[in-house]
Scaffold this active site. Structure first.
Site: not given
Ligand code: 4FV
Length: 243
Positions: A115, A167
Site C-alpha cells: 500500500e 567502484d
C-alpha cells in the site's frame, strides 16, 4: 553504525544480511542491523496496519499509528537517528547518497508494503529515497539495496578501502574494464597493457577507459567527474565530443 529497519516482513532480510559483505560487516561489529515489525506496535486485536483511504479509491493505506510507535521504539536507542522513508516519490538514491548515509551513526529505514503511506508518516522522515522509477511490492528490496551500498563504504568492511573508492560512480565515473585469467579465452584477449606490469601505464589506461566508458554510456555523469584539460582533450579526440 546501527541500521534499524521498520518492515512488515523482517524475514525477507535474513538472506542478504546473513551472507557476503553484510554478514562480514556484522561479524566485524562495523554495523548492527535491528529489524522491527511495526505490526507488533498495533493495539487492536486484528493487528491492523492498513485501512481504506479517506475520500475513497482502490487499495489500502498504511496507518500512521503502528509506524509512529515503531519509530519511537527505534529512536529510544539513539534519538538522533537519520529517518529514511523508502518510496518511489523520494529522491533517487545514488552513490553520493550512500556516501552521505555511510557517515551517519544511526539510520532508520521505513519500508512500506503493497500500500501507500498515510501522508502524516512523511513528516517524521528526514529523507525520502527511491531506488528507481518503478513500483516494487514493498520497500524491503530498496532497504536491502541501500543497506548494501551504504555498509560497503564503512572503512574496514571491504577489507581494502581502495576498492570502494574504485567502484563505479566513485569520482562520478563508471568502473574501468576488469579482466582475470586466462589471458586468452575464445579468441578474446586481455589488453596487453594489463599484462605489462607497468603500474603507471595500467593506471593511466584504467582512468582513460573509465572516462571513455562513462562518456559513451552515462555522459550525464561527466559534469561531476572533475576531468583534467588533457582528459577533456582525449575525449574530444576519441569521441569528437564538444566538452
Ligand atoms: C520503492 C522504490 C517502491 C511502493 C508502494 C512499496 C513500494 C510500497 N521504494 N524505491 N521504487 N516502494 O516502489 O523505494 O510502499
Amino acid at each position: 553504525m546501527i541500521i534499524q529497519i521498520l518492515s512488515l516482513f523482517p524475514e525477507m532480510f535474513y538472506g542478504p544480511f546473513q551472507n557476503s559483505i553484510l554478514k562480514r560487516a556484522q561479524e566485524l561489529k562495523l554495523v548492527e542491523f535491528r529489524l522491527i515489525n511495526f505490526r507488533d506496535f498495533t493495539l487492536d486485536k486484528h493487528r491492523m496496519v492498513d485501512d481504506i483511504p479517506y475520500g475513497g479509491g482502490s487499495g489500502m493505506v498504511l496507518k500512521p499509528e503502528p509506524i509512529y510507535r515503531g519509530l519511537q521504539f527505534a529512536k529510544e536507542t539513539k534519538p538522533e537517528a537519520k529517518v529514511v522513508l523508502l518510496t518511489p516519490q523520494g529522491q533517487t538514491f545514488k552513490q553520493q547518497t550512500a556516501e552521505q548515509l555511510a557517515a551517519a551513526e544511526h539510520i532508520i529505514l521505513i519500508c512500506g508494503h503493497y500500500e501507500g503511506f498515510d501522508e502524516r508518516i512523511r513528516s517524521w522522515a528526514d529523507l525520502e529515497l527511491s531506488i528507481g522509477d518503478y513500483v516494487l511490492t514493498g520497500g524491503e528490496l530498496a532497504a536491502m539495496a541501500i543497506s548494501d551500498a551504504v555498509v560497503r563504504l564503512i572503512p574496514g568492511v571491504l577489507g581494502s578501502d581502495e576498492s570502494a573508492q574504485k567502484d563505479s560512480f566513485a569520482g562520478n565515473l563508471l568502473d574501468y574494464p576488469q579482466y582475470t585469467r586466462p589471458a586468452e579465452f575464445e579468441g578474446l584477449c586481455v589488453p596487453e597493457v594489463l599484462l605489462s606490469g607497468h603500474h603507471a601505464r595500467i593506471e593511466a589506461w584504467r582512468r582513460e577507459q573509465a572516462i571513455l566508458r562513462t562518456a559513451l554510456r552515462r555522459p550525464d555523469l561527466l559534469a561531476g567527474a572533475a576531468l583534467t584539460e588533457r582528459e577533456k582533450q582525449f575525449l574530444r579526440q576519441e569521441l569528437d565530443l564538444k566538452i
